[in-house]
Write a protein that holds these residues in place. Structure first.
Motif, PDB file in Angstrom:
ATOM      1  N   THR A  87       0.899  -1.294  -0.194  1.00  0.00           N
ATOM      2  CA  THR A  87      -0.068  -0.038   0.076  1.00  0.00           C
ATOM      3  C   THR A  87       0.969   1.267  -0.029  1.00  0.00           C
ATOM      4  OG1 THR A  87      -1.699  -0.992   0.987  1.00  0.00           O
ATOM      5  CG2 THR A  87      -1.878   1.201   1.261  1.00  0.00           C
ATOM      6  N   TYR A  88       0.497   2.400  -0.932  1.00  0.00           N
ATOM      7  CA  TYR A  88       1.215   3.381  -0.945  1.00  0.00           C
ATOM      8  C   TYR A  88       0.433   4.649  -0.474  1.00  0.00           C
ATOM      9  CZ  TYR A  88       4.608   0.490  -3.306  1.00  0.00           C
ATOM     10  OH  TYR A  88       5.465  -0.373  -3.962  1.00  0.00           O
ATOM     11  N   LEU A  89       1.323   5.239   0.412  1.00  0.00           N
ATOM     12  CA  LEU A  89       0.541   6.520   1.081  1.00  0.00           C
ATOM     13  C   LEU A  89       1.197   7.686   0.657  1.00  0.00           C
ATOM     14  CD1 LEU A  89       0.645   4.978   4.404  1.00  0.00           C
ATOM     15  CD2 LEU A  89      -1.378   4.986   3.328  1.00  0.00           C
ATOM     16  N   CYS A  90       0.258   8.882   0.340  1.00  0.00           N
ATOM     17  CA  CYS A  90       0.824  10.186   0.279  1.00  0.00           C
ATOM     18  C   CYS A  90       0.771  11.043   1.259  1.00  0.00           C
ATOM     19  CB  CYS A  90       0.448  10.791  -1.031  1.00  0.00           C
ATOM     20  SG  CYS A  90      -1.313  11.432  -1.147  1.00  0.00           S
ATOM     21  N   ALA A  91       1.578  12.177   1.450  1.00  0.00           N
ATOM     22  CA  ALA A  91       1.360  12.940   2.991  1.00  0.00           C
ATOM     23  C   ALA A  91       1.929  14.271   2.679  1.00  0.00           C
ATOM     24  CB  ALA A  91       2.166  12.390   4.081  1.00  0.00           C
ATOM     25  N   PRO A  92       1.125  15.256   2.421  1.00  0.00           N
ATOM     26  CA  PRO A  92       1.484  16.604   2.174  1.00  0.00           C
ATOM     27  C   PRO A  92       1.818  17.196   3.423  1.00  0.00           C
ATOM     28  CG  PRO A  92      -1.035  16.360   1.353  1.00  0.00           C
ATOM     29  CD  PRO A  92      -0.560  14.969   2.348  1.00  0.00           C
ATOM     30  N   LEU A  93       2.907  17.942   3.296  1.00  0.00           N
ATOM     31  CA  LEU A  93       3.329  18.520   4.574  1.00  0.00           C
ATOM     32  C   LEU A  93       3.189  19.935   4.392  1.00  0.00           C
ATOM     33  CD1 LEU A  93       7.044  17.349   4.904  1.00  0.00           C
ATOM     34  CD2 LEU A  93       4.868  16.580   6.254  1.00  0.00           C
ATOM     35  N   TYR A  94       2.164  20.567   5.118  1.00  0.00           N
ATOM     36  CA  TYR A  94       1.913  22.049   5.111  1.00  0.00           C
ATOM     37  C   TYR A  94       2.461  23.075   6.161  1.00  0.00           C
ATOM     38  CZ  TYR A  94      -1.958  20.458   2.406  1.00  0.00           C
ATOM     39  OH  TYR A  94      -2.782  19.913   1.239  1.00  0.00           O
TER      40      TYR A  94
END
Lengths: 112, 117
Positions: A87-94
């Motif tokens: 499973t591949y997860l994306c995570a934006p950093l704000y």
């Protein structure tokens, strides 16, 4: 609040093909966007980070693109192998004082 | 370096019982996080900390409390467990948010599988 959307349906591809996973976000663009891999029963592992001002980033068979106009990141695995199944997860950093949230992940299955 | 460790690995509770999950990191990281992961829901942020003595709420903080008395430890408490808290809990740490990519990588622990009956 920010929303992050990844393909909810599992992606099934044949070995040797290129897998492409999508991550869409709402509202304003993140300063960075990360991609992680998660295997069953284990914690996520960091793969790549791309900055807001970078269009593309590569690492071996992995490539990430970042389009702030479309509010989208694409994650590519070329010459895919069964070992890439995860499973591949994306995570934006704000940079919101350290708060980090993830998309729900896309399950990739590479068949021999 | 052990990285990020979590204690315990598994636990079964009855409704109304309390417990504390311990997360420890030996990388001198400033930031620490608690997430829960449920099938089809992805990782959801419960609470996080940007330094010793500080904590902040994430997306799903209700029913949980946290403490960061020491830089290397981040505790997650359930005061009165409910079946809805059955989940896999992951702790993560991060050096600090900066312009250097290597600082922004989150390191995850192996997870704690909690069942509330």
């Amino acid at each position: 609040s920010q929303k992050i959307e990844q393909n909810s349906e599992a992606l099934n591809i044949q070995e040797g093909k290129t897998a492409t996973l999508t991550c869409n976000y709402t509202n304003y663009s993140p300063a960075y966007l990360q991609w992680y891999r998660q295997d069953p029963g284990r914690g996520p592992v960091f793969l790549l980070l791309i900055r807001e001002n970078e269009k593309e980033k590569r690492k071996e068979r992995l490539k990430v693109t970042f389009d702030t106009t479309l509010k989208q990141s694409l994650f590519h695995i070329t010459a895919s192998q069964p070992a890439d199944s995860a499973t591949y997860l994306c995570a934006p950093l704000y940079n919101q004082g350290g708060k980090l949230i993830f998309g729900q992940g896309t399950e990739l299955s590479v068949k021999p | 370096n052990a990285g990020v460790t979590q204690t315990p690995k598994f636990r079964v509770l009855k409704t109304g019982q309390s417990m504390t999950l311990l997360c420890a990191q030996d990388m001198n990281h400033e930031y620490m996080y608690w997430y829960r992961q449920d099938p089809g829901m992805g990782l959801r942020l419960i609470h996080y900390s940007v330094g010793e003595g500080t904590t902040a709420k994430g997306e799903v903080p209700d029913g949980y409390n946290v403490s960061r008395l020491k830089k290397q430890n981040f505790l997650l408490g359930l005061e009165s467990a409910a079946p809805s808290q059955t989940s896999v809990y992951f702790c993560a740490s991060l050096s600090r948010l900066s312009g250097r990519a290597r600082h922004n990588e989150q390191f995850f622990g192996p997870g704690t599988r909690l069942t509330v009956l």
